[in-house]
Design a protein around this motif. Structure first.
Motif, PDB file in Angstrom:
ATOM      1  N   ALA A  44     -12.835  -6.183  -0.568  1.00  0.00           N
ATOM      2  CA  ALA A  44     -11.550  -6.137  -0.175  1.00  0.00           C
ATOM      3  C   ALA A  44     -10.560  -5.149  -0.793  1.00  0.00           C
ATOM      4  O   ALA A  44      -9.921  -4.381  -0.003  1.00  0.00           O
ATOM      5  CB  ALA A  44     -10.856  -7.466  -0.728  1.00  0.00           C
ATOM      6  N   ARG A  45     -11.096  -4.543  -2.050  1.00  0.00           N
ATOM      7  CA  ARG A  45     -10.221  -3.292  -2.464  1.00  0.00           C
ATOM      8  C   ARG A  45     -10.608  -2.418  -1.774  1.00  0.00           C
ATOM      9  O   ARG A  45      -9.642  -1.482  -1.273  1.00  0.00           O
ATOM     10  CB  ARG A  45     -10.450  -3.244  -4.201  1.00  0.00           C
ATOM     11  N   GLN A  46     -11.953  -1.845  -1.560  1.00  0.00           N
ATOM     12  CA  GLN A  46     -12.363  -0.799  -0.939  1.00  0.00           C
ATOM     13  C   GLN A  46     -11.860  -0.618   0.526  1.00  0.00           C
ATOM     14  O   GLN A  46     -11.456   0.457   1.216  1.00  0.00           O
ATOM     15  CB  GLN A  46     -14.076  -0.653  -0.742  1.00  0.00           C
ATOM     16  N   LYS A  47     -11.910  -1.880   1.211  1.00  0.00           N
ATOM     17  CA  LYS A  47     -11.094  -2.062   2.414  1.00  0.00           C
ATOM     18  C   LYS A  47      -9.714  -1.711   2.587  1.00  0.00           C
ATOM     19  O   LYS A  47      -9.415  -0.771   3.351  1.00  0.00           O
ATOM     20  CB  LYS A  47     -11.362  -3.279   3.269  1.00  0.00           C
ATOM     21  N   SER A  48      -9.074  -2.077   1.829  1.00  0.00           N
ATOM     22  CA  SER A  48      -7.732  -1.605   1.637  1.00  0.00           C
ATOM     23  C   SER A  48      -7.303  -0.429   1.391  1.00  0.00           C
ATOM     24  O   SER A  48      -6.585   0.315   1.776  1.00  0.00           O
ATOM     25  CB  SER A  48      -7.023  -2.560   0.676  1.00  0.00           C
ATOM     26  N   GLU A  49      -8.352   0.004   0.534  1.00  0.00           N
ATOM     27  CA  GLU A  49      -8.182   1.984   0.079  1.00  0.00           C
ATOM     28  C   GLU A  49      -8.388   2.545   1.236  1.00  0.00           C
ATOM     29  O   GLU A  49      -7.840   3.670   1.706  1.00  0.00           O
ATOM     30  CB  GLU A  49      -9.250   1.944  -1.116  1.00  0.00           C
ATOM     31  N   ALA A  50      -9.564   2.168   2.036  1.00  0.00           N
ATOM     32  CA  ALA A  50      -9.791   2.869   3.409  1.00  0.00           C
ATOM     33  C   ALA A  50      -8.848   2.876   4.270  1.00  0.00           C
ATOM     34  O   ALA A  50      -8.559   3.717   5.094  1.00  0.00           O
ATOM     35  CB  ALA A  50     -11.151   2.280   4.010  1.00  0.00           C
ATOM     36  N   VAL A  51      -8.278   1.749   4.735  1.00  0.00           N
ATOM     37  CA  VAL A  51      -7.132   1.429   5.280  1.00  0.00           C
ATOM     38  C   VAL A  51      -5.803   2.430   4.967  1.00  0.00           C
ATOM     39  O   VAL A  51      -5.312   3.084   6.028  1.00  0.00           O
ATOM     40  CB  VAL A  51      -6.453   0.060   5.316  1.00  0.00           C
ATOM     41  N   ARG A  52      -5.421   2.517   3.633  1.00  0.00           N
ATOM     42  CA  ARG A  52      -4.531   3.410   3.290  1.00  0.00           C
ATOM     43  C   ARG A  52      -4.788   4.728   3.363  1.00  0.00           C
ATOM     44  O   ARG A  52      -3.716   5.702   4.033  1.00  0.00           O
ATOM     45  CB  ARG A  52      -4.241   3.109   1.793  1.00  0.00           C
ATOM     46  N   ARG A  55      -4.213   5.693   7.145  1.00  0.00           N
ATOM     47  CA  ARG A  55      -3.091   5.531   7.714  1.00  0.00           C
ATOM     48  C   ARG A  55      -2.179   7.005   7.283  1.00  0.00           C
ATOM     49  O   ARG A  55      -1.482   7.389   7.911  1.00  0.00           O
ATOM     50  CB  ARG A  55      -2.039   4.456   6.873  1.00  0.00           C
ATOM     51  N   LYS A  56      -2.852   7.289   5.949  1.00  0.00           N
ATOM     52  CA  LYS A  56      -2.274   8.643   5.689  1.00  0.00           C
ATOM     53  C   LYS A  56      -2.712   9.864   6.605  1.00  0.00           C
ATOM     54  O   LYS A  56      -1.900  10.653   6.810  1.00  0.00           O
ATOM     55  CB  LYS A  56      -2.714   9.054   4.047  1.00  0.00           C
ATOM     56  N   VAL A  57      -3.881   9.753   6.903  1.00  0.00           N
ATOM     57  CA  VAL A  57      -4.378  10.976   7.805  1.00  0.00           C
ATOM     58  C   VAL A  57      -3.665  11.054   9.130  1.00  0.00           C
ATOM     59  O   VAL A  57      -3.208  11.667   9.552  1.00  0.00           O
ATOM     60  CB  VAL A  57      -6.006  10.789   7.822  1.00  0.00           C
ATOM     61  N   ALA A  58      -3.550   9.596   9.662  1.00  0.00           N
ATOM     62  CA  ALA A  58      -2.592   9.606  10.689  1.00  0.00           C
ATOM     63  C   ALA A  58      -1.314   9.987  10.688  1.00  0.00           C
ATOM     64  O   ALA A  58      -0.846  10.568  11.554  1.00  0.00           O
ATOM     65  CB  ALA A  58      -2.781   7.945  11.173  1.00  0.00           C
ATOM     66  N   ARG A  59      -0.504   9.630   9.666  1.00  0.00           N
ATOM     67  CA  ARG A  59       0.667   9.883   9.480  1.00  0.00           C
ATOM     68  C   ARG A  59       1.056  11.512   9.469  1.00  0.00           C
ATOM     69  O   ARG A  59       1.657  11.995   9.750  1.00  0.00           O
ATOM     70  CB  ARG A  59       1.162   9.185   8.268  1.00  0.00           C
TER      71      ARG A  59
END
Length: 96
Positions: A44-52, A55-59
């Motif tokens: 769960a932690r790794q998945k949330s880090e990957a999502v973050r 999002r940073k790359v997209a931003r």
């Protein structure tokens, strides 16, 4: 990790070392390793880090393309003129 100590200024070198360790994520990893992490929590932690990260790359990409405004730049303080080193006091005359 390596930090140069200039003019025997240990405090400045420690500050630089802590900053490097913070950027590398050493403190975060030490905190995580302090206690056991269940495999489900780890996923769960790794998945949330990957999502973050995604999002940073997209931003960042949207900012480069001009779709969203970039971060506001902080005003830089005016440079203060550095004081020249004070001249060494003249040696006192020894009257003997």
């Amino acid at each position: 990790m390596q930090v140069l100590v200039r003019d025997n200024n240990i405090e400045q070198a420690l500050k630089a070392l802590k900053k490097k360790m913070q950027r590398e994520g050493v403190f975060r990893e030490m905190k995580q390793r302090k206690a056991y992490e269940k495999p489900s929590e780890k996923r769960a932690r790794q998945k949330s880090e990957a999502v973050r990260r995604a999002r940073k790359v997209a931003r960042k990409a949207a900012q480069r393309e001009g779709l969203i405004p970039g971060p506001k730049k902080k005003p830089r303080p005016m440079a203060r003129p550095r004081a020249a080193a004070a001249p060494a006091p003249a040696p006192a005359a020894i009257n003997g």
